[in-house]
Design an enzyme around this catalytic site. Structure first.
Site, PDB file in Angstrom:
ATOM      1  N   TYR A  25      -0.701  -1.490  10.584  1.00  0.00           N
ATOM      2  CA  TYR A  25      -1.084  -1.737   9.190  1.00  0.00           C
ATOM      3  C   TYR A  25      -0.013  -1.162   8.255  1.00  0.00           C
ATOM      4  O   TYR A  25       0.504  -1.853   7.382  1.00  0.00           O
ATOM      5  CB  TYR A  25      -2.432  -1.104   8.879  1.00  0.00           C
ATOM      6  CG  TYR A  25      -2.832  -1.218   7.431  1.00  0.00           C
ATOM      7  CD1 TYR A  25      -2.618  -0.167   6.534  1.00  0.00           C
ATOM      8  CD2 TYR A  25      -3.410  -2.389   6.951  1.00  0.00           C
ATOM      9  CE1 TYR A  25      -2.966  -0.277   5.199  1.00  0.00           C
ATOM     10  CE2 TYR A  25      -3.775  -2.505   5.619  1.00  0.00           C
ATOM     11  CZ  TYR A  25      -3.544  -1.439   4.752  1.00  0.00           C
ATOM     12  OH  TYR A  25      -3.886  -1.555   3.422  1.00  0.00           O
ATOM     13  N   SER A  82       0.852  -1.194   0.000  1.00  0.00           N
ATOM     14  CA  SER A  82       0.000   0.000   0.000  1.00  0.00           C
ATOM     15  C   SER A  82       0.883   1.238   0.000  1.00  0.00           C
ATOM     16  O   SER A  82       2.025   1.192   0.468  1.00  0.00           O
ATOM     17  CB  SER A  82      -0.876   0.041   1.268  1.00  0.00           C
ATOM     18  OG  SER A  82      -1.440   1.337   1.458  1.00  0.00           O
TER      19      SER A  82
HETATM   20  N1  NDP Z   1      -8.875  -0.755  -0.513  1.00  0.00           N
HETATM   21  C1  NDP Z   1      -7.848   0.057  -0.285  1.00  0.00           C
HETATM   22  O1  NDP Z   1      -8.022   1.287  -0.077  1.00  0.00           O
HETATM   23  C2  NDP Z   1      -6.475  -0.488  -0.255  1.00  0.00           C
HETATM   24  C3  NDP Z   1      -6.236  -1.847  -0.033  1.00  0.00           C
HETATM   25  N2  NDP Z   1      -4.950  -2.307  -0.014  1.00  0.00           N
HETATM   26  C4  NDP Z   1      -4.684  -3.725   0.205  1.00  0.00           C
HETATM   27  O2  NDP Z   1      -5.314  -4.477  -0.820  1.00  0.00           O
HETATM   28  C5  NDP Z   1      -5.527  -5.816  -0.370  1.00  0.00           C
HETATM   29  C6  NDP Z   1      -6.952  -6.234  -0.687  1.00  0.00           C
HETATM   30  O3  NDP Z   1      -7.819  -5.446   0.104  1.00  0.00           O
HETATM   31  P1  NDP Z   1      -9.243  -4.940  -0.455  1.00  0.00           P
HETATM   32  O4  NDP Z   1      -9.593  -5.683  -1.676  1.00  0.00           O
HETATM   33  O5  NDP Z   1      -9.208  -3.456  -0.484  1.00  0.00           O
HETATM   34  O6  NDP Z   1     -10.168  -5.362   0.768  1.00  0.00           O
HETATM   35  P2  NDP Z   1     -11.528  -6.205   0.839  1.00  0.00           P
HETATM   36  O7  NDP Z   1     -11.961  -6.082   2.255  1.00  0.00           O
HETATM   37  O8  NDP Z   1     -12.447  -5.814  -0.255  1.00  0.00           O
HETATM   38  O9  NDP Z   1     -11.063  -7.719   0.558  1.00  0.00           O
HETATM   39  C7  NDP Z   1     -10.221  -8.344   1.478  1.00  0.00           C
HETATM   40  C8  NDP Z   1     -10.060  -9.794   1.065  1.00  0.00           C
HETATM   41  O10 NDP Z   1      -9.159 -10.428   1.975  1.00  0.00           O
HETATM   42  C9  NDP Z   1      -9.755 -11.616   2.468  1.00  0.00           C
HETATM   43  N3  NDP Z   1      -9.305 -11.906   3.826  1.00  0.00           N
HETATM   44  C10 NDP Z   1      -9.436 -11.102   4.918  1.00  0.00           C
HETATM   45  N4  NDP Z   1      -8.943 -11.733   6.010  1.00  0.00           N
HETATM   46  C11 NDP Z   1      -8.521 -12.956   5.596  1.00  0.00           C
HETATM   47  C12 NDP Z   1      -7.946 -14.071   6.246  1.00  0.00           C
HETATM   48  N5  NDP Z   1      -7.723 -14.073   7.571  1.00  0.00           N
HETATM   49  N6  NDP Z   1      -7.641 -15.163   5.507  1.00  0.00           N
HETATM   50  C13 NDP Z   1      -7.879 -15.176   4.177  1.00  0.00           C
HETATM   51  N7  NDP Z   1      -8.416 -14.146   3.486  1.00  0.00           N
HETATM   52  C14 NDP Z   1      -8.742 -13.060   4.203  1.00  0.00           C
HETATM   53  C15 NDP Z   1     -11.263 -11.350   2.413  1.00  0.00           C
HETATM   54  O11 NDP Z   1     -11.976 -12.552   2.247  1.00  0.00           O
HETATM   55  P3  NDP Z   1     -12.742 -13.358   3.417  1.00  0.00           P
HETATM   56  O12 NDP Z   1     -13.407 -12.365   4.330  1.00  0.00           O
HETATM   57  O13 NDP Z   1     -13.695 -14.215   2.646  1.00  0.00           O
HETATM   58  O14 NDP Z   1     -11.686 -14.154   4.105  1.00  0.00           O
HETATM   59  C16 NDP Z   1     -11.362 -10.555   1.118  1.00  0.00           C
HETATM   60  O15 NDP Z   1     -11.450 -11.440   0.027  1.00  0.00           O
HETATM   61  C17 NDP Z   1      -5.209  -5.786   1.139  1.00  0.00           C
HETATM   62  O16 NDP Z   1      -3.927  -6.343   1.355  1.00  0.00           O
HETATM   63  C18 NDP Z   1      -5.208  -4.300   1.491  1.00  0.00           C
HETATM   64  O17 NDP Z   1      -4.356  -4.011   2.598  1.00  0.00           O
HETATM   65  C19 NDP Z   1      -3.864  -1.477  -0.210  1.00  0.00           C
HETATM   66  C20 NDP Z   1      -4.070  -0.130  -0.427  1.00  0.00           C
HETATM   67  C21 NDP Z   1      -5.367   0.449  -0.464  1.00  0.00           C
HETATM   68  C1  AKB Z   2      -4.539   3.117   1.879  1.00  0.00           C
HETATM   69  C2  AKB Z   2      -4.688   1.786   2.533  1.00  0.00           C
HETATM   70  O1  AKB Z   2      -3.845   0.915   2.414  1.00  0.00           O
HETATM   71  C3  AKB Z   2      -5.871   1.454   3.307  1.00  0.00           C
HETATM   72  N1  AKB Z   2      -7.001   1.296   2.451  1.00  0.00           N
HETATM   73  C4  AKB Z   2      -6.128   2.525   4.335  1.00  0.00           C
HETATM   74  O2  AKB Z   2      -7.277   3.002   4.405  1.00  0.00           O
HETATM   75  O3  AKB Z   2      -5.184   2.835   5.052  1.00  0.00           O
END
Ligand code: NDP
Ligand code: AKB
Length: 255
Positions: free
Chosen positions: A153, A143
């Site tokens: 985080y 991120s």
């Molecule tokens: N959205 C944003 O603003 C940003 C996101 N990111 C990163 O992108 C990645 C994806 O996040 P995003 O798509 O936004 O979030 P979502 O919440 O939309 O999706 C998260 C996914 O992770 C899975 N997950 C969560 N916990 C577990 C676990 N313990 N074991 C297995 N799977 C798990 C969830 O599935 P389930 O609940 O079915 O397990 C889900 O499929 C993350 O690493 C996040 O830190 C980075 C920068 C910005």
């Molecule tokens: C920018 C990220 O990685 C995350 N979605 C946040 O809200 O901090």
């Protein structure tokens, strides 16, 4: 095309990776905790894209579950076993409590278990299957928060960014690449799951999942090590890297 294994494939960026990779004719292995959602997604993708889709339910905070996913990544296709994974997308992740002085230790440590320990274990399993074959790619999702001072985080994402850069160095000349994806705020379920109102983040700061994933996959194909989708977040990252750390700390958390 080869087989791609995506963690966190039941929602958000992971779900978008699944669709875009299926459209590019990749067979898929989908990993997340929600088996019902994964089965529905798999059925839809099989119907629409006509590719093979395996569902592998796993909680990546549970070591035995991580080992089952690692076992799938270790498969080489020998003896009519599962097809080797050519692309690993370590995507699963979530927001840990915003204030370390208030969060429970268990919540903080669970974030490390999923976003660091599981990611490293799965990267290791993938590398040790891909390098002997002389080809493959690993995409680790960090991120832009990695460049900030925002609690466990941001620290976890900083680890992923640094770990993946080092992995890219180790993999030089092997035919296997490592890329770290550093998105900015992106419309997924992330904030809703964390109880963070999307209105807390200004409109201009938001990205959409499809272009983020499209850029990430284009960068993987080109062997780019650090993938930062969108000009605004390339500029923001450059400013964060150039700024004195006291100024970055003054900014605090990115939300
Ligand atoms: N959205 C944003 O603003 C940003 C996101 N990111 C990163 O992108 C990645 C994806 O996040 P995003 O798509 O936004 O979030 P979502 O919440 O939309 O999706 C998260 C996914 O992770 C899975 N997950 C969560 N916990 C577990 C676990 N313990 N074991 C297995 N799977 C798990 C969830 O599935 P389930 O609940 O079915 O397990 C889900 O499929 C993350 O690493 C996040 O830190 C980075 C920068 C910005
Ligand atoms: C920018 C990220 O990685 C995350 N979605 C946040 O809200 O901090």
């Amino acid at each position: 095309m080869g087989t791609a294994l995506i963690t966190g494939a039941s929602a958000g960026l992971g779900l978008e990776f699944a669709w875009q990779l299926a459209a590019a004719r990749h067979d898929l292995v989908l990993v997340a905790r929600n088996e019902e959602r994964l089965n529905q997604i798999a059925e839809n993708i099989r119907t629409v894209a006509g590719v093979e889709v395996e569902v592998l339910p796993a909680d990546l905070a549970v070591p035995d579950d991580v080992e089952r996913v690692a076992d799938r990544l270790a498969a080489t296709g020998a003896h009519e076993g599962p097809a080797p994974v050519g692309l690993l997308v370590n995507n699963a992740g979530f927001a840990t409590p915003g204030d370390f002085t208030r969060g429970r230790a268990s919540s903080e440590l669970r974030g490390i278990d999923v976003m660091i320990r599981a990611l490293v274990r799965l990267s290791h399993a993938a590398v040790h299957q891909m390098v002997p074959r002389g080809r493959g790619a690993i995409l680790n999702v960090a991120s832009v928060a990695a460049l900030t001072a925002g609690g466990t985080y941001a620290a976890a994402k900083a680890y992923v960014r640094s770990f993946t850069e080092g992995l890219a160095v180790d993999l030089k000349g092997t035919g296997v690449t490592a890329t770290v994806l550093c998105p900015g705020f992106t419309h997924t379920e992330f904030h809703e799951r964390a109880g963070i109102p999307e209105t807390a983040i200004p409109d201009w700061a938001w990205l959409d999942a499809p272009p983020v994933v499209k850029q990430a996959l284009a960068d993987v194909r080109r062997g780019v090590v650090i993938s930062t989708p969108s000009v605004r977040y390339k500029v923001a990252s450059a400013l964060l890297r150039a700024a004195p750390r006291w100024a970055v700390r003054a900014v605090g958390k990115v939300r």
